[in-house]
Design an enzyme around this catalytic site. Structure first.
Site, PDB file in Angstrom:
ATOM      1  N   ASP A 138       0.893  -1.172   0.008  1.00  0.00           N
ATOM      2  CA  ASP A 138      -0.009  -0.011  -0.023  1.00  0.00           C
ATOM      3  C   ASP A 138       0.808   1.244  -0.134  1.00  0.00           C
ATOM      4  O   ASP A 138       2.090   1.210   0.506  1.00  0.00           O
ATOM      5  CB  ASP A 138      -0.959  -0.156   0.989  1.00  0.00           C
ATOM      6  CG  ASP A 138      -0.318  -0.108   2.485  1.00  0.00           C
ATOM      7  OD1 ASP A 138       0.780  -0.709   2.878  1.00  0.00           O
ATOM      8  OD2 ASP A 138      -0.559   0.570   3.396  1.00  0.00           O
ATOM      9  N   GLU A 194       0.312  -1.609   5.623  1.00  0.00           N
ATOM     10  CA  GLU A 194       1.622  -1.060   6.415  1.00  0.00           C
ATOM     11  C   GLU A 194       1.405   0.200   6.719  1.00  0.00           C
ATOM     12  O   GLU A 194       1.756   0.799   7.967  1.00  0.00           O
ATOM     13  CB  GLU A 194       2.756  -1.313   5.511  1.00  0.00           C
ATOM     14  CG  GLU A 194       4.194  -1.161   6.367  1.00  0.00           C
ATOM     15  CD  GLU A 194       4.569   0.304   6.363  1.00  0.00           C
ATOM     16  OE1 GLU A 194       5.599   0.732   6.936  1.00  0.00           O
ATOM     17  OE2 GLU A 194       3.994   1.038   5.675  1.00  0.00           O
TER      18      GLU A 194
END
Length: 377
Positions: free
Chosen positions: A79, A139
């Protein structure tokens, strides 16, 4: 054969901010690795926003029976942080002066592209020991995917390389991350008669000044691998008051701290509570509550650590410590050694200045290729 910049161009073109499912990016990774003899395993879950996210493990098919125990695991999150829609080229990789620019180019799709590029160049039959890749979700909003993967038992690596931009300096230590919310309840009054109220904003200001003064005192412990070498505090968000002519009856703010690895991350919470207690006599009409929301420990490897020493030798760079958060602490709980390393500089990440040097990208691809073929020998 696709080169690392070409792969990065494709990956940057797939928007993967944390608020979206990471399935399209995982689909692309799987489409590249699976035909080259890599066994793919997904671990889907429903995120708090209701979307399906997933972690993905990849290992050469000839080594799949080695799972969950592998010699070396590369970890790379999928991400990115959100970007302004005015940044027209966010998902269109551009090249300028030896750098590749785009959202996620260094944090961390550059590393992701290098992993895939190296894997495509290596005949898995030539690999001497089991090496796996882990591609994680969410994350950027709290290492959620990594936390789930590390706790699942699906992987128990001996050595872990967490990909983050460090300008290819192996980070053998990382600060932890902690967060608290401070809520202050005072008493409203007309600002013409301030003595009838108790300003929560004034109490908050006193709190923040005391915290700032505390940080200027000599620290009890330090670690020279970090800049700065001590635990740091920051007040990043503050809200309070209802109108310019009303004594504020409530105020709240968030305090984060980044503890060095040798320090208990919970210590910062006790410091904040001590400040709150000391302020009770200075602001008798206010109640101060400190709510600790997160206390993630840092990580540190011993100086004799094989993984760190090997990476320093291969990269011809010195070890460092990192002050930004990463997934390393999650994997440090299940692995013998963890090092954070990757191309690019975190100071350009999370902004429209984000970029990765092409030479570092190519160098990192070569190092990954060497580790796939030779392991840590």
């Amino acid at each position: 054969m696709l080169g690392t910049p070409e792969i990065l161009r494709t990956l940057v073109g797939i928007e993967s901010v944390s608020s979206l499912s990471n399935a399209p990016l995982l689909d692309e990774i799987q489409s590249l690795l699976e035909p080259r003899g890599w066994f793919i395993q997904r671990f889907p879950y429903i995120a708090t926003d209701g979307l399906e996210k997933a972690n993905l493990l990849a290992i050469p098919s000839r080594f799949k029976d080695a799972l969950p125990d592998v010699e070396l695991l590369f970890v790379c999150h999928t991400d990115t942080v959100p970007f302004r829609r005015e940044w027209a080229a966010a998902t269109n990789l551009t090249e300028q002066d030896g750098f590749l620019h785009g959202c996620g180019s260094c944090d961390v799709k550059g590393s992701l592209a290098a992993l895939i590029s190296a894997a495509l160049q290596v005949d898995t039959a030539s690999m001497k020991s089991p090496v796996a890749f882990a591609f994680t979700a969410e994350e950027e909003i709290g290492c959620i995917g990594a936390t789930k993967l590390a706790a699942s038992g699906a992987i128990r690596p001996r050595n872990v390389i967490v990909c983050e931009p460090t300008s290819l300096h192996p980070a053998t230590a990382g600060k932890g991350y902690a967060l608290a919310e401070v809520n202050i309840r005072g008493r409203e009054a007309h600002s013409a008669f301030p003595y009838r109220g108790a300003s929560a904003v004034n109490a908050a200001a006193s709190f923040i000044v005391k915290l700032e003064h505390l940080q200027k005192q000599p620290a009890a412990s330090s670690d020279a691998r970090f800049t700065p070498p001590v635990t740091t505090f920051n007040v990043g968000v503050l809200n309070g008051g209802t109108a310019k002519n009303i004594v504020a009856g409530a105020c709240s703010f968030l305090v984060e701290w980044r503890p060095i690895p040798s320090e208990d991350p919970a210590l910062g919470g006790f410091i904040l509570k001590d400040i709150a207690s000391a302020l009770s006599s200075e602001h008798p009409g206010c109640e101060i509550e400190v709510k600790v929301l997160r206390t993630d420990a840092g990580f540190a490897n011993p100086a004799s650590d094989l993984l760190g020493a090997t990476l320093c030798r291969l990269l011809n760079r010195t070890e460092i410590g990192i002050s930004f958060g990463s997934e390393a602490a999650r994997f440090a709980a299940i692995a013998q050694s963890v090092v954070v390393v990757g191309p690019g500089d975190m100071e350009t990440a999370h902004s429209e200045r984000e970029r990765v040097p092409i030479d570092e990208l190519e160098e990192w691809t070569g190092i990954i290729k060497h580790l796939l073929l030779q392991g840590l020998n």
